[in-house]
Design an enzyme around this catalytic site. Sequence first.
Site, mmCIF file in Angstrom:
data_model
loop_
_atom_site.group_PDB
_atom_site.id
_atom_site.type_symbol
_atom_site.label_atom_id
_atom_site.label_comp_id
_atom_site.label_asym_id
_atom_site.label_seq_id
_atom_site.Cartn_x
_atom_site.Cartn_y
_atom_site.Cartn_z
ATOM 1 N N SER A 9 0.776 -1.322 -0.024
ATOM 2 C CA SER A 9 -0.012 0.010 -0.005
ATOM 3 C C SER A 9 0.888 1.191 -0.033
ATOM 4 C CB SER A 9 -1.009 -0.142 1.174
ATOM 5 O OG SER A 9 -1.317 1.209 1.338
ATOM 6 N N HIS A 33 -1.812 -1.211 -3.966
ATOM 7 C CA HIS A 33 -2.703 -0.952 -3.444
ATOM 8 C C HIS A 33 -2.604 0.839 -3.184
ATOM 9 C CE1 HIS A 33 -6.431 -1.505 -0.838
ATOM 10 N NE2 HIS A 33 -5.814 -0.642 -0.203
ATOM 11 N N ASP A 35 -4.612 3.781 -1.630
ATOM 12 C CA ASP A 35 -5.681 4.446 -0.809
ATOM 13 C C ASP A 35 -6.145 5.975 -1.182
ATOM 14 O OD1 ASP A 35 -6.147 2.229 1.071
ATOM 15 O OD2 ASP A 35 -3.887 2.412 1.476
ATOM 16 N N MET A 37 -8.460 8.641 -0.105
ATOM 17 C CA MET A 37 -9.230 9.307 0.923
ATOM 18 C C MET A 37 -9.620 10.839 0.826
ATOM 19 S SD MET A 37 -7.210 7.703 4.165
ATOM 20 C CE MET A 37 -6.019 6.113 4.131
ATOM 21 N N HIS A 66 -8.466 1.613 -3.762
ATOM 22 C CA HIS A 66 -9.486 1.647 -2.527
ATOM 23 C C HIS A 66 -9.977 2.890 -2.237
ATOM 24 C CE1 HIS A 66 -9.746 0.640 2.025
ATOM 25 N NE2 HIS A 66 -10.842 0.933 1.467
ATOM 26 N N MET A 68 -11.841 5.484 -0.249
ATOM 27 C CA MET A 68 -12.569 5.821 1.038
ATOM 28 C C MET A 68 -13.146 7.287 0.887
ATOM 29 S SD MET A 68 -9.489 4.013 3.450
ATOM 30 C CE MET A 68 -8.511 3.915 1.828
ATOM 31 N N MET A 136 -11.592 -4.942 5.601
ATOM 32 C CA MET A 136 -10.718 -3.690 6.439
ATOM 33 C C MET A 136 -10.529 -4.554 7.777
ATOM 34 S SD MET A 136 -10.080 -1.458 4.528
ATOM 35 C CE MET A 136 -9.227 -0.601 5.700
ATOM 36 N N ASP A 174 -7.075 -5.959 4.317
ATOM 37 C CA ASP A 174 -6.232 -4.463 4.433
ATOM 38 C C ASP A 174 -6.080 -3.788 5.755
ATOM 39 O OD1 ASP A 174 -5.199 -2.128 3.942
ATOM 40 O OD2 ASP A 174 -6.972 -1.458 2.763
#
Length: 221
Positions: A9, A33, A35, A37, A66, A68, A136, A174
Amino acid sequence: MSAQKLAPSILSADFAQLAAEVDRVTPVADLLHVDVMDGHFVPNLTIGPPVVKSLRGRTDLPLDCHLMVTNPEDLLADFAAAGADGCTVHVELGDPRPRFDEMRKLGLRVGLTHNPATPFAAVEPYLDEIDLLLFMSVNPGFGGQAFIPEVLDKLREARRVVDERGLDVELEIDGGINVETAPEAAAAGADILVAGSAVFHADDPVTAARQIREAAWPNGS
Ligand code: DX5
Ligand code: ZN
């Protein structure tokens, strides 16, 4: 039988030298990965399509995004255009089907995720419609948190259901994955282990990634 993939990640990488960080882990990574956000769905604010586009120009690894964010439907086209391979949306936002439809239309792999406190029953109805189910194992928002072991019960249940029904759904976990927790996650049936701080905060990320893989799948790839 799990797919035995490791997904570093990049959240825990040094963003000032992201290309070098990615190059370094490429020999031990099956996918990256990413992330995303938004400072709203989660308190933290990270990266978006422009960074995915830059990464796409730099690496052949699949980019596993991913999301979020509160409004993934507004961003999916941008992620697809930037070169994302798949996007994963949170079930906590409500009915994910319109987002699945949009992802299919855009040629993205369809991922669904759920927070540690969200029961497996909340995602089970969608198993026929997704390519990836993400567990998660920390509350989303930050790297470097402690693994929540209760999530393993949900993962075991999902592994059983996916295998029994012969579904083509990868199970990814994750949060808090390291040499201690990776074996438990693998034994519970994870196909893909995401690891951020355990890889990028190590003195030698390549060795750290190899050790996680070896701990998880001693006789594997
Ligand atoms: C947390 C992110 C994770 C994070 C994992 O919200 O979704 O992907 O990067 O970091 P570690 O492996 O440090 O728990
Ligand atoms: Zn993540």
